[in-house]
Every structure is written in C-alpha cells, then in structure tokens.
Scaffold this motif. Sequence first.
Motif, PDB file in Angstrom:
ATOM      1  N   PRO A  96       0.736  -1.276  -0.138  1.00  0.00           N
ATOM      2  CA  PRO A  96      -0.173  -0.150  -0.230  1.00  0.00           C
ATOM      3  C   PRO A  96       1.283   1.130   0.329  1.00  0.00           C
ATOM      4  N   SER A  97       0.326   2.494  -0.725  1.00  0.00           N
ATOM      5  CA  SER A  97       1.348   3.342  -0.355  1.00  0.00           C
ATOM      6  C   SER A  97       0.799   4.308   0.674  1.00  0.00           C
ATOM      7  N   PRO A  98       2.259   4.951   1.289  1.00  0.00           N
ATOM      8  CA  PRO A  98       3.231   5.661  -0.147  1.00  0.00           C
ATOM      9  C   PRO A  98       3.991   4.601   0.011  1.00  0.00           C
ATOM     10  N   ARG A  99       5.178   4.713  -1.299  1.00  0.00           N
ATOM     11  CA  ARG A  99       6.012   3.595  -1.932  1.00  0.00           C
ATOM     12  C   ARG A  99       6.908   4.215  -0.992  1.00  0.00           C
ATOM     13  N   ARG A 100       7.258   3.367   0.311  1.00  0.00           N
ATOM     14  CA  ARG A 100       8.811   3.638   1.215  1.00  0.00           C
ATOM     15  C   ARG A 100      10.252   2.643   0.957  1.00  0.00           C
ATOM     16  N   SER A 101      11.225   3.253   0.678  1.00  0.00           N
ATOM     17  CA  SER A 101      12.386   3.033   0.790  1.00  0.00           C
ATOM     18  C   SER A 101      13.019   2.380   2.083  1.00  0.00           C
ATOM     19  N   PHE A 102      13.770   1.317   2.676  1.00  0.00           N
ATOM     20  CA  PHE A 102      14.918   1.283   3.500  1.00  0.00           C
ATOM     21  C   PHE A 102      13.504   1.413   4.618  1.00  0.00           C
ATOM     22  N   PHE A 103      13.284  -0.005   4.414  1.00  0.00           N
ATOM     23  CA  PHE A 103      12.090   0.129   5.945  1.00  0.00           C
ATOM     24  C   PHE A 103      12.511  -1.537   6.844  1.00  0.00           C
ATOM     25  N   ALA A 104      11.747  -1.489   7.671  1.00  0.00           N
ATOM     26  CA  ALA A 104      12.298  -2.627   8.438  1.00  0.00           C
ATOM     27  C   ALA A 104      11.799  -3.583   8.186  1.00  0.00           C
ATOM     28  N   CYS A 105      11.597  -4.572   7.795  1.00  0.00           N
ATOM     29  CA  CYS A 105      11.083  -6.086   7.426  1.00  0.00           C
ATOM     30  C   CYS A 105      11.163  -7.592   7.683  1.00  0.00           C
ATOM     31  N   ALA A 106      10.579  -7.938   8.857  1.00  0.00           N
ATOM     32  CA  ALA A 106      10.885  -9.564   9.236  1.00  0.00           C
ATOM     33  C   ALA A 106       9.461 -10.151   9.232  1.00  0.00           C
ATOM     34  N   ALA A 107       9.460 -11.351   9.110  1.00  0.00           N
ATOM     35  CA  ALA A 107       8.187 -12.803   9.078  1.00  0.00           C
ATOM     36  C   ALA A 107       8.059 -13.367  10.024  1.00  0.00           C
ATOM     37  N   SER A 108       7.053 -13.935   9.960  1.00  0.00           N
ATOM     38  CA  SER A 108       6.417 -15.299  11.029  1.00  0.00           C
ATOM     39  C   SER A 108       6.146 -16.084  10.420  1.00  0.00           C
ATOM     40  N   ALA A 109       7.038 -17.878   9.985  1.00  0.00           N
ATOM     41  CA  ALA A 109       7.069 -18.275   9.448  1.00  0.00           C
ATOM     42  C   ALA A 109       5.268 -19.836  10.158  1.00  0.00           C
ATOM     43  N   GLU A 110       4.897 -18.884  10.944  1.00  0.00           N
ATOM     44  CA  GLU A 110       4.148 -19.812  12.183  1.00  0.00           C
ATOM     45  C   GLU A 110       3.516 -18.799  12.042  1.00  0.00           C
ATOM     46  N   LEU A 111       2.386 -17.654  11.686  1.00  0.00           N
ATOM     47  CA  LEU A 111       1.447 -16.555  11.379  1.00  0.00           C
ATOM     48  C   LEU A 111       1.685 -16.589   9.514  1.00  0.00           C
ATOM     49  N   ARG A 112       2.819 -17.733   8.578  1.00  0.00           N
ATOM     50  CA  ARG A 112       2.592 -16.600   7.559  1.00  0.00           C
ATOM     51  C   ARG A 112       2.255 -15.517   7.157  1.00  0.00           C
TER      52      ARG A 112
END
Length: 445
Positions: free
Chosen positions: A228-244
């Motif tokens: 979704p907007s706004p287009r962002r750069s250099f953001f934090a990102c992580a994932a949970s395999a359990e929560l998919r």
Amino acid sequence: MNQRRATTTSRSSFSPLLWTSPTGRGLLPCPDATLGSQSNPIPKSNYITPLLRSQFPSIYALVISQSGFLMDSELIPGLPDEIARECLIRVPFHAFPALGSVCRHWQFELRSPLFHRLRHAAGFARSVVAVAQAEPPLARAASGPASKYAASGATYRLVLFDPCSGAWRHLPPIPSLPRGLPLFCQIASVGRELVVLGGWDPETWAASGGVHVYDFAIGSWREGAPMPSPRRSFFACAASAELRTVFVAGGHDEEKNALRSAMTYDVVADAWTHMPDMAQERDECRGVFMRGGGVFLVLGGYPTEAQGCFSRSLEAFDVGAWRWGAVEDGKLEARVCPRACAMGDDGHLYACQPEGDVTVAAGLTQESGCAWRKVAEVPEDVRMAPHLVAWDESLIVMGSDKHGGTHAVYVAETREGAKVATPWRRVAVPDEYAGHVQASCCLKL
C-alpha cells in the motif's frame, strides 16, 4: 485494504489432518486442519473418508476437483502411502520442482503443509541462507544490455547457500523483472516461500511497491498484492513462518520523509493489513521477529530531521495484543548500524561492531536494561560492509576487505547459550557468488 482479521478461530474436536481414500489405501492431507485436540487426539483408525463423502458431499467433490487426481491413487504404485511419503520427504529441496512435475498427485503432496511438517519432524528439512547478491560482471554481460546500475556492479539476483553441503545456487529470475532484483529490496522467508518486497527500479531509481513470491515446492514465481501507499524505501522487514505473515515498518517515502506507519502481508491470503503506527519515525531501521514470542522488533533508525543519526532505541509490536509497547531507549550500542544486526533462532540478537567485534545482547526486551557482550571477532578480510546472518545457533558473516572487493564468507557456531563462538571457518565461494550482499534471510526447507 483489509481490516485486521480475527486471530482466533473455533475448531471442532474432530478436525482430521488426514483422511483415508475410499478404498482405505491412501492418506491425503487436509491443508489447514489440526489433528483433533491436545486432550482428545484422533487415532489413525478414525480417519474416515466415508464420513466426509456422506455428510459433506460438496466438500468431498471440491477436494476431488481441486486435487486433479483420484483419492484412491497411490503416491508410488505398489507401496502404502506412508512408505511412499517416507521416500519423498528425503528428497533435497532443490529437486522439489522436478518432483512435482512427475504427476499431479506428487505436486499436491509437495504443496501440503503435512508433507513439510513430516519433513521437519523427521529431521530432513535443511537450513538455507538466501541473499540478494550482486551478479559478477561476466554474468551481467551474458544476461543482456547494461543498465545504468549494471555499470557500477549493482545488478542483483537471489542466491541460496546451503551451509551443510557448502553448495551455492541461484534462483530463476523474476519474470517481470528482466533487469534483476530491485535495488535495496527486502527479502523474507515464510515457510517454503520466499518473498521479495519493494526496492528501487534499477533503471529509473523509482521506489517500487512490488511483491514477488517464490514457492520452492513448485519452483516458480507469482506476483503478490503490491504494498500500500506511500511507496517506501529502507524499511524494517521481518517474517513469522508460524503466522505466514511478513511485517513491514518505517522507512521513508518518495519525498524522503521518515515514516511511522507499519503493515502486515498475509502470504496465504495475499492481503495487506494496516498496523497501528509506531511512536517514532524510523528511516533505515532494522526489523527482526522473535520466534516463539510473537513479537516484531523495530531497531534503530532516525527521524526526518536527523538524517543518518541512528537512534539506540527500539519498538516492540506484540502480535497477540496487536499493539506497540513503549519506546525502549538505549537498547542498541552506540555507533552500530541496525542493519548490521541479526536475530538468531536461539532468540539472541547479534551485531557487527565497527571495530570488528561480534556482540550479543542479553535482556533485549527486559525493562531492567540490555547488556552486550563480545562473542567473536570478525576476520580482517570481511570488515568492509560486513553482512551478518544468524541461524541454528550459528553465525555467518559476508564482506570484503575494501570497497568493490571480492566478498568472502565465514561461518562460526555459538556455544553455551551464545556466550562464546567457535573459531571462524572460511567457506569456499565460487567466483560467480562472490558479489556484494544487500539483504538476506534464512529458510528451513
């Protein structure tokens, strides 16, 4: 934009994970079911397809139509499916696409969560490191005309490193991205799938909201719902395999304004959901997910008016409570770029210090404070822009000894609850996989 869905669902005590074929010869997985309840497990003798067929004929017909094969077909002719499945779970992950091309029955099996749970439980799942890595000049020259960034050595692709075998291989390119990965994109692993998010177009430098998902079970890419907007750069990102689920927070918009907003991406539903805003703007922050704790941590970053002055604070998002905790100051060490941090499977946060030390945090989420201690020293030839990855009580560091230099890779194991690390072991790296690394994540395949 979807509203946040309920996090709990009611389940019947009779919710079979498997059911037998009409002839009683085969076991088929039911993708999103649980095996009874913890207090009332269902014995094998109660897996009954006749019940499904007689009382829920529409569901039975749907399973038949979606699976593309008869439910009484065998995985391997002449063998009970239990034995056939024992054979299939031993196949290495890189052979999954070939396995799935044999027949629809095997493809259905590879896509089943049951197959991957059995593979993990039997100890055949293997930890793999995925990196967004610069292609070497020869590979770029062979791939097509040079782009503005290709001339500077920054055309990127996805590469896999298997620490157990020492093997390196690259994934097929994303069909809609002929010039390679977006610059500064983020990658995250969710089960058997690898997600590529955002980044800059290599030709125009424009921020992208694109999402691309690679499924290792079938060896192909699919387009995901755009960010979704706004287009962002250099953001934090992580994932949970359990929560998919992939978590995204902070970064900056196309006007270079640091952001407080955050969101989640449900890989299964292919849908984005807004999260509450963080308390502070955080550009160039780092995201990690604490396994088992259901907490998404956003480390460091800086506000719009303090470009490049990294904060030592963090914010923690409790997924179960669906809220951010108070800003926790002083958690990160001074002069440490948050992107030099990595969260291990053991729940410890590691960081590469500017002077070359690898340190680990104790009490990261405790109100009493956070103490960092040295566990290793980065080898001299990887101290230029080192990239740290932590997995399975092991550390891997990638870097070079000078700007534009060939990257080397070292591996060490942590001991005594991350108090010490074994001596670094240099990994053999083919020339075609010695490029700069801009992002990484770990998968269990």
